[in-house]
Write an enzyme that holds these catalytic residues in place. Sequence first.
Site, PDB file in Angstrom:
ATOM      1  N   LYS A 236      -1.687  -0.773  -3.024  1.00  0.00           N
ATOM      2  CA  LYS A 236      -2.920  -1.555  -2.902  1.00  0.00           C
ATOM      3  C   LYS A 236      -3.463  -2.034  -4.250  1.00  0.00           C
ATOM      4  O   LYS A 236      -4.138  -3.060  -4.319  1.00  0.00           O
ATOM      5  CB  LYS A 236      -4.000  -0.734  -2.194  1.00  0.00           C
TER       6      LYS A 236
ATOM      7  N   GLU B  47     -13.104  -4.096   3.017  1.00  0.00           N
ATOM      8  CA  GLU B  47     -12.960  -3.273   4.209  1.00  0.00           C
ATOM      9  C   GLU B  47     -11.905  -2.228   3.887  1.00  0.00           C
ATOM     10  O   GLU B  47     -11.059  -2.444   3.023  1.00  0.00           O
ATOM     11  CB  GLU B  47     -12.511  -4.135   5.391  1.00  0.00           C
TER      12      GLU B  47
ATOM     13  N   SER C 244       5.216   2.987   0.283  1.00  0.00           N
ATOM     14  CA  SER C 244       3.985   2.282  -0.086  1.00  0.00           C
ATOM     15  C   SER C 244       2.854   3.167  -0.563  1.00  0.00           C
ATOM     16  O   SER C 244       1.989   2.710  -1.304  1.00  0.00           O
ATOM     17  CB  SER C 244       3.510   1.442   1.107  1.00  0.00           C
TER      18      SER C 244
END
Lengths: 258, 389
Positions: B90, B112, B369
Amino acid sequence: MTGPFEEALREKRALGKKLLVVYVTGGFENWEASVEAAAAAGADAIEIGIPFSDPVMDGPVIQQASQIALDRGTTPLSVLQAAADLDTGIPHAVMTYYNLAHNPGHERFAASLVRAGISAAILPDLPYVESAPWREVAAKAGIETVMLAAPTTPDHRLGDLCAAAHGFVYAVGLLGVTGERSALADTATKIAARCKAVTDKPVLVGVGIGSPAQAVEACTVADGVIIGSALVRQMLDGHGAAGVGQLVSSYRAALDEG
Amino acid sequence: MVMIEPTPDGRFGEFGGRFVPETLIPACEELEVAFREAWADPTFVDDFHRVLRDYGGRPSPLTECFRLSKQLGCRVLLKREDLNHTGSHKINNVIGQALLAQRMGKTRLVAETGAGQHGVATATAAALLDMDCKVYMGAVDVKRQSLNVFRMQLLGAEVEAVKSGSQTLKDAVNEALRDWVATLEGTHYCLGTVMGPHPYPWMVRTFHHVIGDEANEQCLALTGTDPDVVVACIGGGSNAAGIFSGFASSESRLVGVEPAGGAAVGRGVPGVVHGMNSYLMQDEVGQVQEAKSISAGLDYPGVGPEHAFLASIGRAEYPSVNDQEVIEAFQLLSRTEGIIPALETAHAIAWVVREAKNLQGQTVLINLSGRGDKDVDQMMEILNVDRVV
């Protein structure tokens, strides 16, 4: 070509009246009675809300009413079937979110509105730049598509946007979601004036009007106002059709006095 | 050619677009112009890569899984996005968007978050660049990811528990959009995945392209060729978009693994919500359904429009795995390789485990990830393990 919704508003405007359009959440307990009370109290047209799971343009009041309606099992069909039986003598629009038109397909959705005696549609998450395919189908079916103009809409788009609008131009009064505010935002009269400068269609200010005095202030420039959250609050607070009627009367009286 | 720029109206095939209230259209247009200018400016691109290197820890390594490979009968490689600062991929997107927001003169970020990974990353970038930060998180997710809530608060962000609708990721997106509508001038909406109105799906994928670029080079250096299969988990689809983009023009098979309870591509039909036309889990009239899986980060009923496009043309495939398979995969990687994956990431591993019999002798690149530290409490509950005092 001017449809019946816009025609009705134009006629009243020609008489020197300020226009009052009110929003009622479809599917909420006794909502039909609220629609009738609003019409009897002097509303010029009704927006019937079809509740959607993700009402991104709505503030807490309409969100809550929509959720209550959905929890009661409300569907687009149940709202439209009930709407078909409403005889208020004033035009009806639906206000809902685009996926409920996209899911059945434009043709079927437009036909379902026609069957319910609805003459206009307001889809706040279908902006002008994405609206052409729906507008084409809607126009063929005889449904007028209201376009929303925002304080942020640039001049180079405003003329086209207003030209594409049918029924009326919905001038979004502020940067934000639906709900009453303690004072009228200065953006409200500014966007109304910008719209009035490029169109002769009725221009109504909605979003953020919290009192009859604010409605009058908006109408120093606009042709009328849309009252949503203030009315739905009456329903949420349990005042029912009587409360709705009183509220609409207070706006009607203020607008008529000017 | 796939995974290039969308059309001027933000379409990947029939998917994408800009379905947001009129108020936000100029903000999307402004963002698109600013992004194009920034990405064409070597100073900005250098800055982006410098921060990812010196602060984010890039490049992330490629790890060959010797024990797992032996067990499964295929050569498993992991792209180690779990080793980035804040523990997942991210950070790539967030650094890109925060630098862009700063360049645009914005002083506040809203975001969000589902599992909290994107919220933590955004709060981190806001702290780094001295910006205000507000994160919207579904009330249900706040409960199941309380550790990440506290992390965001430590980093100086304000976290608001969203109590509307299903109280999960989709409702957090609604609330972030409502915030943005009201605060446009000074606020940038730092969207966490390859969804939303144009230019977000394209922009977010572009910031994550670095994953695919590195992985492509690393695979070539290690194996001399492209992997047979590239696998990633899919919620909105950002880590998958990042790694797929490095192999889009290769012969590699691209596999995006969805949770069975949130299979937007697998079970959805085209719909419009959150600014985009894409595959969407919805009921028979068009109300958006709740996604439900073991991992908060994948509980999104939609999917990025470019994935919908890749699925529609058959370039990528989107199978799903169930929660039980994920729980087993989570433990398997922990024990065989000493790597505790995020529950989201464990979806990708679970698919490889299930499909191993059909992948014998092949090279499989998995985008790892995120790391699983945040999920340890939840796993203790699931596995019914008592905490040893």
